[in-house]
Design a protein around this motif. Structure first.
Motif, PDB file in Angstrom:
ATOM      1  N   TYR A 163     -12.705  -3.237  -6.970  1.00 13.69           N
ATOM      2  CA  TYR A 163     -11.384  -2.640  -6.817  1.00 13.69           C
ATOM      3  C   TYR A 163     -10.340  -3.708  -7.063  1.00 13.69           C
ATOM      4  N   MET A 164      -9.396  -3.437  -7.946  1.00 16.63           N
ATOM      5  CA  MET A 164      -8.400  -4.418  -8.371  1.00 16.63           C
ATOM      6  C   MET A 164      -7.058  -4.276  -7.642  1.00 16.63           C
ATOM      7  N   GLY A 165      -7.004  -3.466  -6.590  1.00 17.31           N
ATOM      8  CA  GLY A 165      -5.781  -3.314  -5.813  1.00 17.31           C
ATOM      9  C   GLY A 165      -4.738  -2.407  -6.437  1.00 17.31           C
ATOM     10  N   VAL A 166      -5.128  -1.609  -7.410  1.00 18.30           N
ATOM     11  CA  VAL A 166      -4.162  -0.808  -8.158  1.00 18.30           C
ATOM     12  C   VAL A 166      -3.628   0.391  -7.377  1.00 18.30           C
ATOM     13  N   CYS A 167      -4.229   0.709  -6.251  1.00 14.35           N
ATOM     14  CA  CYS A 167      -3.780   1.852  -5.455  1.00 14.35           C
ATOM     15  C   CYS A 167      -2.927   1.435  -4.265  1.00 14.35           C
ATOM     16  N   ASP A 168      -2.804   0.163  -4.028  1.00 16.04           N
ATOM     17  CA  ASP A 168      -2.147  -0.335  -2.819  1.00 16.04           C
ATOM     18  C   ASP A 168      -0.711   0.151  -2.671  1.00 16.04           C
ATOM     19  N   HIS A 169      -0.005   0.398  -3.757  1.00 12.90           N
ATOM     20  CA  HIS A 169       1.392   0.820  -3.686  1.00 12.90           C
ATOM     21  C   HIS A 169       1.563   2.310  -3.400  1.00 12.90           C
ATOM     22  N   LEU A 170       0.485   3.051  -3.391  1.00  9.71           N
ATOM     23  CA  LEU A 170       0.555   4.494  -3.172  1.00  9.71           C
ATOM     24  C   LEU A 170       0.438   4.846  -1.692  1.00  9.71           C
ATOM     25  N   LYS A 171       0.912   6.010  -1.345  1.00  9.10           N
ATOM     26  CA  LYS A 171       0.857   6.484   0.038  1.00  9.10           C
ATOM     27  C   LYS A 171      -0.582   6.526   0.559  1.00  9.10           C
ATOM     28  N   SER A 172      -1.511   6.914  -0.289  1.00  7.60           N
ATOM     29  CA  SER A 172      -2.924   7.005   0.105  1.00  7.60           C
ATOM     30  C   SER A 172      -3.684   5.707  -0.162  1.00  7.60           C
ATOM     31  N   GLY A 173      -2.971   4.642  -0.516  1.00 13.69           N
ATOM     32  CA  GLY A 173      -3.613   3.378  -0.891  1.00 13.69           C
ATOM     33  C   GLY A 173      -4.479   2.768   0.183  1.00 13.69           C
ATOM     34  N   GLN A 174      -4.023   2.800   1.425  1.00  9.93           N
ATOM     35  CA  GLN A 174      -4.809   2.207   2.514  1.00  9.93           C
ATOM     36  C   GLN A 174      -6.092   2.999   2.748  1.00  9.93           C
ATOM     37  N   LYS A 175      -6.003   4.320   2.711  1.00 13.68           N
ATOM     38  CA  LYS A 175      -7.203   5.154   2.886  1.00 13.68           C
ATOM     39  C   LYS A 175      -8.175   4.918   1.730  1.00 13.68           C
ATOM     40  N   PHE A 176      -7.627   4.814   0.510  1.00 11.14           N
ATOM     41  CA  PHE A 176      -8.484   4.545  -0.643  1.00 11.14           C
ATOM     42  C   PHE A 176      -9.248   3.240  -0.439  1.00 11.14           C
ATOM     43  N   ARG A 177      -8.519   2.182  -0.063  1.00  9.11           N
ATOM     44  CA  ARG A 177      -9.141   0.870   0.116  1.00  9.11           C
ATOM     45  C   ARG A 177     -10.225   0.914   1.191  1.00  9.11           C
ATOM     46  N   MET A 178      -9.967   1.605   2.294  1.00  7.75           N
ATOM     47  CA  MET A 178     -10.956   1.690   3.380  1.00  7.75           C
ATOM     48  C   MET A 178     -12.218   2.416   2.919  1.00  7.75           C
ATOM     49  N   GLU A 179     -12.041   3.515   2.194  1.00  5.97           N
ATOM     50  CA  GLU A 179     -13.204   4.268   1.699  1.00  5.97           C
ATOM     51  C   GLU A 179     -13.962   3.461   0.647  1.00  5.97           C
ATOM     52  N   TRP A 180     -13.225   2.792  -0.228  1.00  8.23           N
ATOM     53  CA  TRP A 180     -13.874   1.954  -1.246  1.00  8.23           C
ATOM     54  C   TRP A 180     -14.673   0.840  -0.567  1.00  8.23           C
ATOM     55  N   GLN A 181     -14.108   0.190   0.445  1.00  9.34           N
ATOM     56  CA  GLN A 181     -14.799  -0.892   1.144  1.00  9.34           C
ATOM     57  C   GLN A 181     -16.076  -0.401   1.801  1.00  9.34           C
ATOM     58  N   ARG A 182     -16.031   0.805   2.359  1.00 10.78           N
ATOM     59  CA  ARG A 182     -17.227   1.389   2.969  1.00 10.78           C
ATOM     60  C   ARG A 182     -18.325   1.553   1.909  1.00 10.78           C
ATOM     61  N   GLY A 183     -17.977   2.074   0.745  1.00 10.86           N
ATOM     62  CA  GLY A 183     -18.946   2.222  -0.344  1.00 10.86           C
ATOM     63  C   GLY A 183     -19.418   0.873  -0.866  1.00 10.86           C
ATOM     64  N   TRP A 184     -18.508  -0.092  -0.977  1.00  9.66           N
ATOM     65  CA  TRP A 184     -18.839  -1.439  -1.452  1.00  9.66           C
ATOM     66  C   TRP A 184     -19.839  -2.114  -0.518  1.00  9.66           C
ATOM     67  N   ARG A 185     -19.627  -1.944   0.798  1.00 10.23           N
ATOM     68  CA  ARG A 185     -20.580  -2.518   1.769  1.00 10.23           C
ATOM     69  C   ARG A 185     -21.959  -1.906   1.588  1.00 10.23           C
ATOM     70  N   ASP A 186     -22.003  -0.581   1.439  1.00 12.35           N
ATOM     71  CA  ASP A 186     -23.293   0.083   1.248  1.00 12.35           C
ATOM     72  C   ASP A 186     -23.953  -0.352  -0.062  1.00 12.35           C
ATOM     73  N   TYR A 187     -23.167  -0.549  -1.085  1.00  9.60           N
ATOM     74  CA  TYR A 187     -23.689  -1.017  -2.380  1.00  9.60           C
ATOM     75  C   TYR A 187     -24.334  -2.399  -2.237  1.00  9.60           C
ATOM     76  N   ASN A 188     -23.721  -3.256  -1.461  1.00 10.72           N
ATOM     77  CA  ASN A 188     -24.189  -4.638  -1.317  1.00 10.72           C
ATOM     78  C   ASN A 188     -25.301  -4.814  -0.297  1.00 10.72           C
ATOM     79  N   GLN A 189     -25.702  -3.753   0.362  1.00 17.64           N
ATOM     80  CA  GLN A 189     -26.800  -3.880   1.340  1.00 17.64           C
ATOM     81  C   GLN A 189     -28.143  -3.634   0.732  1.00 17.64           C
TER      82      GLN A 189
END
Length: 112
Positions: A86-112
């Protein structure tokens, strides 16, 4: 549903013309859209000019449309789970924080 939507986004992104052909056709909107829907950072005018006589305004409009599609928090988990950085391209949007949290959850699962 989340999985289906992310699969459709990937398939649609893969079915479009190459950026070289799009630039030759003057379709800067589509180049911007493809960059946005893939979650890439926005290109500068200088970078676009390497493809041809760039139209920054059309590119920017397409990019914003693509980003709005990409930044859907309902598919962010799947994006992370697929190993896409994730390159941070959603951070400026209203849903940006939720996007980042969901992406991080998937990223953690990917790396396990």
């Amino acid at each position: 549903m989340k999985k289906l939507l992310s699969v459709l986004v990937v398939l649609l992104a893969g079915c479009v013309s190459s950026e070289t052909q799009l630039a030759a056709d003057g379709n800067w909107h589509q180049i911007g859209y493809q960059d946005g829907v893939k979650g890439h950072t926005e290109r500068s005018y200088r970078a676009l000019s390497k493809l041809g006589a760039a139209n920054q305004a059309e590119y920017d409009q397409g990019y914003e449309e693509g980003i709005l599609e990409y930044c859907n928090p309902n598919v962010a988990y799947q994006i992370g789970l697929n190993g896409q950085e994730y390159m941070g391209v959603c951070d400026h949007l209203k849903s940006g924080q939720k996007f980042r949290m969901e992406w991080q959850r998937g990223w953690r699962d990917y790396n396990q």
